[in-house]
Design a protein around this motif. Structure first.
Motif, PDB file in Angstrom:
ATOM      1  N   ARG A   1       5.430   3.357   3.332  1.00  0.00           N
ATOM      2  CA  ARG A   1       6.582   2.575   3.802  1.00  0.00           C
ATOM      3  C   ARG A   1       6.288   1.931   5.165  1.00  0.00           C
ATOM      4  O   ARG A   1       6.714   0.813   5.434  1.00  0.00           O
ATOM      5  CB  ARG A   1       7.808   3.477   3.893  1.00  0.00           C
TER       6      ARG A   1
ATOM      7  N   PHE B   1       4.013   4.369  -6.696  1.00  0.00           N
ATOM      8  CA  PHE B   1       4.979   3.582  -5.922  1.00  0.00           C
ATOM      9  C   PHE B   1       4.322   2.777  -4.800  1.00  0.00           C
ATOM     10  O   PHE B   1       5.001   2.351  -3.875  1.00  0.00           O
ATOM     11  CB  PHE B   1       6.045   4.519  -5.329  1.00  0.00           C
TER      12      PHE B   1
ATOM     13  N   GLN C   1      11.944   1.959  -3.548  1.00  0.00           N
ATOM     14  CA  GLN C   1      12.790   2.545  -4.571  1.00  0.00           C
ATOM     15  C   GLN C   1      13.345   3.869  -4.072  1.00  0.00           C
ATOM     16  O   GLN C   1      12.852   4.454  -3.113  1.00  0.00           O
ATOM     17  CB  GLN C   1      12.008   2.726  -5.874  1.00  0.00           C
TER      18      GLN C   1
ATOM     19  N   ASN D   1       5.937  -0.557  -4.766  1.00  0.00           N
ATOM     20  CA  ASN D   1       7.406  -0.543  -4.685  1.00  0.00           C
ATOM     21  C   ASN D   1       7.879   0.670  -3.894  1.00  0.00           C
ATOM     22  O   ASN D   1       8.530   1.570  -4.442  1.00  0.00           O
ATOM     23  CB  ASN D   1       8.014  -0.525  -6.094  1.00  0.00           C
ATOM     24  N   PRO D   2       7.554   0.727  -2.597  1.00  0.00           N
ATOM     25  CA  PRO D   2       7.876   1.921  -1.819  1.00  0.00           C
ATOM     26  C   PRO D   2       9.349   2.051  -1.445  1.00  0.00           C
ATOM     27  O   PRO D   2       9.750   3.074  -0.902  1.00  0.00           O
ATOM     28  CB  PRO D   2       7.015   1.744  -0.562  1.00  0.00           C
TER      29      PRO D   2
ATOM     30  N   MET E   1       4.085   9.449   1.336  1.00  0.00           N
ATOM     31  CA  MET E   1       5.084   8.408   1.120  1.00  0.00           C
ATOM     32  C   MET E   1       5.426   7.607   2.375  1.00  0.00           C
ATOM     33  O   MET E   1       5.557   6.382   2.318  1.00  0.00           O
ATOM     34  CB  MET E   1       6.367   9.033   0.543  1.00  0.00           C
TER      35      MET E   1
ATOM     36  N   LEU F   1       2.226  10.285  -7.449  1.00  0.00           N
ATOM     37  CA  LEU F   1       3.510   9.650  -7.151  1.00  0.00           C
ATOM     38  C   LEU F   1       3.337   8.531  -6.138  1.00  0.00           C
ATOM     39  O   LEU F   1       3.904   7.443  -6.294  1.00  0.00           O
ATOM     40  CB  LEU F   1       4.504  10.688  -6.625  1.00  0.00           C
ATOM     41  N   SER F   2       2.552   8.786  -5.101  1.00  0.00           N
ATOM     42  CA  SER F   2       2.316   7.748  -4.088  1.00  0.00           C
ATOM     43  C   SER F   2       1.564   6.561  -4.682  1.00  0.00           C
ATOM     44  O   SER F   2       1.829   5.412  -4.327  1.00  0.00           O
ATOM     45  CB  SER F   2       1.548   8.333  -2.903  1.00  0.00           C
TER      46      SER F   2
ATOM     47  N   PRO G   1      10.715   7.220  -3.776  1.00  0.00           N
ATOM     48  CA  PRO G   1       9.805   7.279  -2.618  1.00  0.00           C
ATOM     49  C   PRO G   1      10.542   7.345  -1.286  1.00  0.00           C
ATOM     50  O   PRO G   1      10.044   7.949  -0.330  1.00  0.00           O
ATOM     51  CB  PRO G   1       8.974   5.999  -2.738  1.00  0.00           C
TER      52      PRO G   1
END
Length: 405
Positions: free
Chosen positions: A349, A323, A329, A326-327, A345, A319-320, A332
């Motif tokens: 960011r 994203f 969204q 595109n963190p 996550m 998952l990380s 995340p």
């Protein structure tokens, strides 16, 4: 309390003195050492690839050799000796400097083209020689010569979000995700097998008669946590020593100098609040792995104990990775506050600069509270879980363990 620290130290030394821990520690340094050795071998092989420089003007020849000594075999001074050396493959070729009709020329003779790094140096040197010859022929006044020697100026004004920042962010993100995942994977397996190996042994009943299951479980976790901190300290100290060595080593100094700003920014993204998320993430996965190890039916199943923890960390890893670009969204953002996922996550960011201090503190607080709550709850039911020896299904053992008080 003494028994708690006894269990902690026993667990710590049992892991630290093992061969697996030694290999885990030495592995990255071995890879770095092999890379450096390969670079050194490559540098040596490049230095063996040389040419000869021939010129009737000794000053022209000596000035070129002085600035390009690693490319030139200075012992060869004549065309005949250069030809013989090329035939015997002692050198790749030879470069002849000469002046004809007020024009400076350089002719390279060899079986293969001149080195790509040396070629622009030869052209630059020719330009300098030609400029000097032109000034001599023009017979200009000193004021005119000074005017011709005026040099242009060049400078760069870079925007805040230039390409270098993008490279720093991407490299930092990849390193953070990989480090978190690899450390979690290693210690989840170690913890699960450490706990599962004690399953069904009579010694557990004896231990619980002299100390509480909560203290024993907490001692195990603290011991493994000590191993994690030891490894991170060794990596930080060893990494800093490697960094200082690379700044001065002949094979890496030029690369480090050219990219020092980028490298320092990457290191800054690793050794900051992201390191705390890494440590806390390893701790919460370690607690879950210990619980998974206690739930196996028998010690022989210890290899399967970490499967649930591994699958959860694998989901967080993918998952990380999905994203990473595109963190911001919604998914995340939500997962950056969810334990077991926030260690992956939130650093993404943070590195992208899309999160404030309040959000970081909130995520850390949730993660710390979750670790404490999970640790207290599992320590209360640990005795009922670890002493189960009946070969029932995983879900039945889990239900019985959760119902234990």
């Amino acid at each position: 309390m003494n028994k708690l620290w006894t269990v902690t130290l026993q667990t710590y030394w049992h892991q630290v003195k093992s061969w697996s821990f030694l290999l885990l520690i030495l592995g990255p340094f071995f890879i770095i050492g092999c890379s450096a050795l390969g670079g050194a071998i490559g540098a040596n092989s490049d230095s063996d690839s040389q040419i000869a420089v021939i010129s009737s003007n000794k000053q022209v020849r000596q000035n070129f050799i002085k600035n390009n000594d690693k490319y030139v075999d200075s012992k060869i001074k004549t065309t005949d000796s250069a030809k013989k050396a090329v035939k015997k493959e002692k050198i790749d070729g030879y470069l002849v400097f000469e002046t004809q009709k007020n024009q400076v020329k350089a002719v390279y003779h060899g079986a293969s083209p001149i080195d790509d790094e040396l070629k622009p140096k030869v052209k630059s040197y020719l330009q300098v020689l030609q400029s000097q010859l032109n000034l001599q022929q023009a017979q200009l006044a000193p004021r005119q010569i000074k005017a011709l020697q005026q040099q242009p100026k060049y400078r760069e004004v870079l925007q805040k979000n230039h390409q270098g920042d993008k490279l720093v962010k991407m490299v930092s993100l990849i390193i953070v995700i990989m480090v978190v995942y690899m450390v979690l994977l290693s210690y989840s397996s170690i913890t699960a097998q450490e706990i599962a190996s004690e399953k069904g042994t009579k010694i557990m009943e004896i231990i619980f008669s002299s100390t509480t299951a909560a203290k024993y479980f907490l001692g195990k976790i603290l011991g493994i946590f000590g191993v994690i901190i030891t490894q991170l300290v060794i990596y930080i100290v060893g990494g800093w020593a490697t960094y200082r060595w690379a700044l001065h080593a002949k094979i890496t100094a030029s690369f480090m100098h050219d990219n020092q700003v980028i490298i320092n920014k990457i290191l800054g993204n690793l050794v900051n609040i992201n390191l705390i998320f890494l440590i806390l993430g390893v701790i919460i996965y370690t607690i879950l792995a210990a619980f998974s190890g206690a739930l196996v039916a028998k010690p022989e199943d210890s290899s399967k104990a970490a499967q649930s923890t591994t699958m959860l960390s694998l989901i967080a890893f993918f998952l990380s990775s999905a994203f990473i670009s595109n963190p911001e969204q919604i998914l995340p953002q939500v997962l950056s506050y969810v334990p077991f996922f926030s260690s992956f996550m939130m650093p993404i960011r943070i590195i992208n600069g899309h999160v404030g201090n309040v959000e970081v503190i909130l995520s850390l607080a949730i993660l710390i509270v979750s670790i404490i709550g999970l640790l207290i709850y599992i320590s209360k039911i640990y005795q009922g879980v670890i002493l189960q020896t009946d070969d029932t299904s995983f879900w039945k053992r889990l239900k019985r363990g959760l119902a234990y008080s």
